[in-house]
Design an enzyme around this catalytic site. Structure first.
Site, PDB file in Angstrom:
ATOM      1  N   HIS A   1       0.843  -1.191   0.000  1.00  0.00           N
ATOM      2  CA  HIS A   1       0.000   0.000   0.000  1.00  0.00           C
ATOM      3  C   HIS A   1       0.878   1.241   0.000  1.00  0.00           C
ATOM      4  O   HIS A   1       2.021   1.230   0.489  1.00  0.00           O
ATOM      5  CB  HIS A   1      -0.900   0.023   1.234  1.00  0.00           C
ATOM      6  CG  HIS A   1      -1.986  -0.991   1.191  1.00  0.00           C
ATOM      7  ND1 HIS A   1      -3.054  -0.957   2.059  1.00  0.00           N
ATOM      8  CD2 HIS A   1      -2.190  -2.074   0.404  1.00  0.00           C
ATOM      9  CE1 HIS A   1      -3.870  -1.967   1.809  1.00  0.00           C
ATOM     10  NE2 HIS A   1      -3.355  -2.670   0.801  1.00  0.00           N
TER      11      HIS A   1
ATOM     12  N   CYS B   1      -2.159  -0.306   7.374  1.00  0.00           N
ATOM     13  CA  CYS B   1      -1.442   0.958   7.276  1.00  0.00           C
ATOM     14  C   CYS B   1      -1.482   1.719   8.595  1.00  0.00           C
ATOM     15  O   CYS B   1      -0.498   2.352   8.982  1.00  0.00           O
ATOM     16  CB  CYS B   1      -1.988   1.779   6.119  1.00  0.00           C
ATOM     17  SG  CYS B   1      -1.691   0.950   4.533  1.00  0.00           S
TER      18      CYS B   1
ATOM     19  N   GLU C   1       0.891   3.927   1.774  1.00  0.00           N
ATOM     20  CA  GLU C   1       1.361   4.374   3.086  1.00  0.00           C
ATOM     21  C   GLU C   1       2.567   3.572   3.554  1.00  0.00           C
ATOM     22  O   GLU C   1       3.560   4.126   4.032  1.00  0.00           O
ATOM     23  CB  GLU C   1       0.253   4.247   4.145  1.00  0.00           C
ATOM     24  CG  GLU C   1      -0.984   5.044   3.855  1.00  0.00           C
ATOM     25  CD  GLU C   1      -2.068   4.205   3.185  1.00  0.00           C
ATOM     26  OE1 GLU C   1      -1.775   3.552   2.159  1.00  0.00           O
ATOM     27  OE2 GLU C   1      -3.204   4.232   3.670  1.00  0.00           O
TER      28      GLU C   1
ATOM     29  N   CYS D   1      -6.117   1.931   6.086  1.00  0.00           N
ATOM     30  CA  CYS D   1      -6.714   0.664   6.512  1.00  0.00           C
ATOM     31  C   CYS D   1      -6.017   0.190   7.795  1.00  0.00           C
ATOM     32  O   CYS D   1      -5.101   0.847   8.300  1.00  0.00           O
ATOM     33  CB  CYS D   1      -6.560  -0.382   5.403  1.00  0.00           C
ATOM     34  SG  CYS D   1      -4.844  -0.915   5.140  1.00  0.00           S
TER      35      CYS D   1
END
Length: 155
Positions: free
Chosen positions: A59, A92, A61, A89
């Site tokens: 992801h 993250c 992040e 999420c």
């Protein structure tokens, strides 16, 4: 949490994250972009790369946090701000907490997986030893439209 109470600097950095999100969409990735800012400059940036890397943990992040930690040569980001186009999420949020990111600024709210107030508020859970400042809804409309357009085109 400040909702949409963005400073002009927050808008500038979020626009940088949006450019990265657009680049992710061009590559067929879910369009999420992230930048880490420290002392008034971007020290790391990334966009989602889950498809390209064949890695569900890639992801924006997480990749930006890893890059920032490498850039500063430390294991904490206590004086950094993470700008991301979508509410983080659980994965993250965990990375943000473990890296001790000082501030998280995000764009669109995520009613399906958001951990900064939408589904749950992991980022500010009272039992955790680190709780970053969270600013939500910065350029939310632009960030949300990019995601909607991406998924609409896939249907």
């Amino acid at each position: 949490m400040r909702r949409g109470g963005a400073t002009s600097a927050d808008v500038v950095w979020m626009e940088s994250a949006l450019r990265l999100a657009r680049a992710a969409a061009v590559r067929g990735e879910v369009p999420v972009g992230a930048v880490v800012v420290r002392e008034g400059r971007i020290i790391a940036h990334a966009h989602n790369e889950t498809v390209h890397r064949r890695d569900p943990t890639a992801h924006a992040e997480v990749l930006a946090i890893r890059g920032a930690l490498d850039a500063v040569g430390e294991d904490r980001l206590i004086d950094a701000t993470l700008y991301v186009t979508l509410e983080p999420c659980a994965q993250c949020a965990g990375a943000i907490i473990l890296a001790k990111v000082a501030t998280v600024v995000f764009g669109a709210w995520d009613n399906r997986a958001g951990m900064a107030g939408s589904v749950h508020d992991l980022l500010r859970h009272p039992r955790l030893n680190h709780r970053p400042e969270v600013i939500g809804g910065v350029l939310a409309e632009q960030c949300g439209e990019l995601l909607k357009d991406f998924f609409r085109a896939r249907r």
